[in-house]
Motif scaffolding. Sequence first.
Motif, mmCIF file in Angstrom:
data_model
loop_
_atom_site.group_PDB
_atom_site.id
_atom_site.type_symbol
_atom_site.label_atom_id
_atom_site.label_comp_id
_atom_site.label_asym_id
_atom_site.label_seq_id
_atom_site.Cartn_x
_atom_site.Cartn_y
_atom_site.Cartn_z
ATOM 1 N N CYS A 210 26.944 11.464 38.035
ATOM 2 C CA CYS A 210 27.639 12.531 38.620
ATOM 3 C C CYS A 210 27.786 13.037 40.146
ATOM 4 O O CYS A 210 26.923 13.407 40.150
ATOM 5 N N HIS A 211 28.640 12.199 40.943
ATOM 6 C CA HIS A 211 28.555 13.217 42.092
ATOM 7 C C HIS A 211 29.340 14.148 41.513
ATOM 8 O O HIS A 211 30.160 14.918 40.819
ATOM 9 N N ASP A 212 29.624 14.917 42.836
ATOM 10 C CA ASP A 212 29.694 16.815 42.432
ATOM 11 C C ASP A 212 31.160 16.758 43.757
ATOM 12 O O ASP A 212 31.277 17.802 44.391
ATOM 13 N N THR A 213 31.290 15.775 44.407
ATOM 14 C CA THR A 213 32.182 15.892 44.948
ATOM 15 C C THR A 213 33.819 17.161 45.195
ATOM 16 O O THR A 213 33.505 18.037 45.621
ATOM 17 N N TYR A 214 34.538 16.794 44.003
ATOM 18 C CA TYR A 214 35.179 18.169 43.517
ATOM 19 C C TYR A 214 34.932 19.394 42.632
ATOM 20 O O TYR A 214 35.826 19.532 42.179
ATOM 21 N N GLY A 215 33.595 18.858 42.529
ATOM 22 C CA GLY A 215 33.044 20.134 41.861
ATOM 23 C C GLY A 215 32.627 19.937 40.242
ATOM 24 O O GLY A 215 32.265 21.205 39.293
ATOM 25 N N GLN A 216 32.922 18.701 39.857
ATOM 26 C CA GLN A 216 32.462 18.595 38.693
ATOM 27 C C GLN A 216 31.813 18.034 37.950
ATOM 28 O O GLN A 216 31.570 17.168 36.718
ATOM 29 N N GLY A 217 30.618 17.834 38.633
ATOM 30 C CA GLY A 217 29.241 16.670 38.159
ATOM 31 C C GLY A 217 28.658 17.441 37.080
ATOM 32 O O GLY A 217 28.817 16.686 36.043
ATOM 33 N N LEU A 218 28.451 18.700 36.969
ATOM 34 C CA LEU A 218 27.873 19.246 35.939
ATOM 35 C C LEU A 218 28.661 19.890 34.806
ATOM 36 O O LEU A 218 28.029 18.958 33.632
ATOM 37 N N ALA A 219 30.267 19.321 34.991
ATOM 38 C CA ALA A 219 31.498 19.341 33.587
ATOM 39 C C ALA A 219 30.886 18.379 33.233
ATOM 40 O O ALA A 219 30.950 18.234 31.976
ATOM 41 N N ASN A 220 30.835 17.277 34.041
ATOM 42 C CA ASN A 220 31.427 15.547 33.431
ATOM 43 C C ASN A 220 30.342 15.293 32.947
ATOM 44 O O ASN A 220 30.011 14.386 31.892
ATOM 45 N N THR A 221 28.960 15.703 33.499
ATOM 46 C CA THR A 221 28.050 15.510 32.769
ATOM 47 C C THR A 221 27.484 16.231 31.109
ATOM 48 O O THR A 221 27.368 15.275 30.345
ATOM 49 N N LEU A 222 27.589 17.395 31.563
ATOM 50 C CA LEU A 222 27.741 17.797 30.281
ATOM 51 C C LEU A 222 28.733 17.071 28.779
ATOM 52 O O LEU A 222 28.748 17.354 27.830
ATOM 53 N N ALA A 223 30.336 17.258 29.380
ATOM 54 C CA ALA A 223 30.989 16.465 28.999
ATOM 55 C C ALA A 223 31.089 15.140 28.036
ATOM 56 O O ALA A 223 31.082 14.600 26.803
ATOM 57 N N ALA A 224 30.078 14.051 29.258
ATOM 58 C CA ALA A 224 28.981 13.080 28.576
ATOM 59 C C ALA A 224 27.984 13.398 27.182
ATOM 60 O O ALA A 224 28.276 12.389 25.879
ATOM 61 N N PHE A 225 27.159 14.145 27.365
ATOM 62 C CA PHE A 225 25.977 14.868 26.218
ATOM 63 C C PHE A 225 26.839 14.759 25.301
ATOM 64 O O PHE A 225 26.852 14.769 24.057
ATOM 65 N N GLU A 226 27.947 15.799 24.892
ATOM 66 C CA GLU A 226 28.954 16.007 24.229
ATOM 67 C C GLU A 226 29.227 14.603 23.546
ATOM 68 O O GLU A 226 29.987 14.604 22.615
ATOM 69 N N ALA A 227 29.662 13.989 23.960
ATOM 70 C CA ALA A 227 30.573 12.450 23.850
ATOM 71 C C ALA A 227 29.575 11.655 23.289
ATOM 72 O O ALA A 227 29.937 10.435 22.408
#
Length: 321
Positions: A210-227
């Motif tokens: 996950c690239h962090d262009t819009y500041g979502q990289g951490l949230a997106n990665t944690l969301a993937a882990f949760e999934a």
Amino acid sequence: MTWQLPDAVTIVEVGPRDGLQNEPGTVATDVKIGFIERLAATGLGVVEATSFVSPRWVPQLADAAEVLAGLTRRPDVRYPVLVPNERGLDGALAAGVDEVAVFGAASEGFSRANLGRSIDESLAMFAPVVTRATDAGLRVRGYVSTVCGCPFQGEVPVDDVRRVTTALLELGCVEVSLGDTIGVGTPVQVQDLIAALTGDVPLDRLAVHCHDTYGQGLANTLAAFEAGVRVADTSAGGLGGCPYAPGATGNLATEDLVYALDGAAVHTGVDLAALVDVSAWMADRLGRAPTSRVARATLAKRALADEVSAAGSATRDDSSA
């Protein structure tokens, strides 16, 4: 809200390859080697070392063979390299690698910009690479770029992500990393994508990038882990970008992810303080401050502690005078 995170995850450090490939100034070979060796010493189990691509396309990584030749490899660390075609595989095999990765895209526009081929043509190019690498005893990983959006076509249908992901697995890739190359994804989108893929793809064969262009990289990665995903690609110091994705900024910083996972008692095996040291070291070599939030905050905290300590020492010296 309580995150339902796994007990342990694997972090694939891509800083030496994806992080440095877009740097405008040439990074010296010995600096790259020092970066890789320092990263490996932090407890990271996978450090993507370089890429055997044409120097004409990625001049920053033209010294791939020299980097690997000068590298002192730790027995408990994997050092994969990226290869675009059979010529790249030849170079990787000559360098004695144990693991390679091929990189495709879920959008036609990005595939043509990045590889000069359509998706189908790129898959045909990968087939002999994966077969030869597997026959040589190498582990092969696949990347799928632009899974959440493309700089050329915009929205990327989930069916296209599924098609390329399953094709790479059928070719023989043991794992496929889903790349939000321009960083436009959101946590719900990431979870919906993973849910849509799991009917055809086992979760234990997926990773996220996950690239962090819009500041979502951490949230997106944690969301993937949760999934249910258990592997994520990150870059120390938030280094990176993509020369073929206009506007894309750096990857999710490794230390930002490790800090979040440490706080959730998720095992990574990574020493956060040591990792911050490496990010600061590399940023200094690049002539700038680290861009990651955790590195900046940690270094500022250390600097303040040093100032307080120095002031205390000065006070004690004055008192004893």
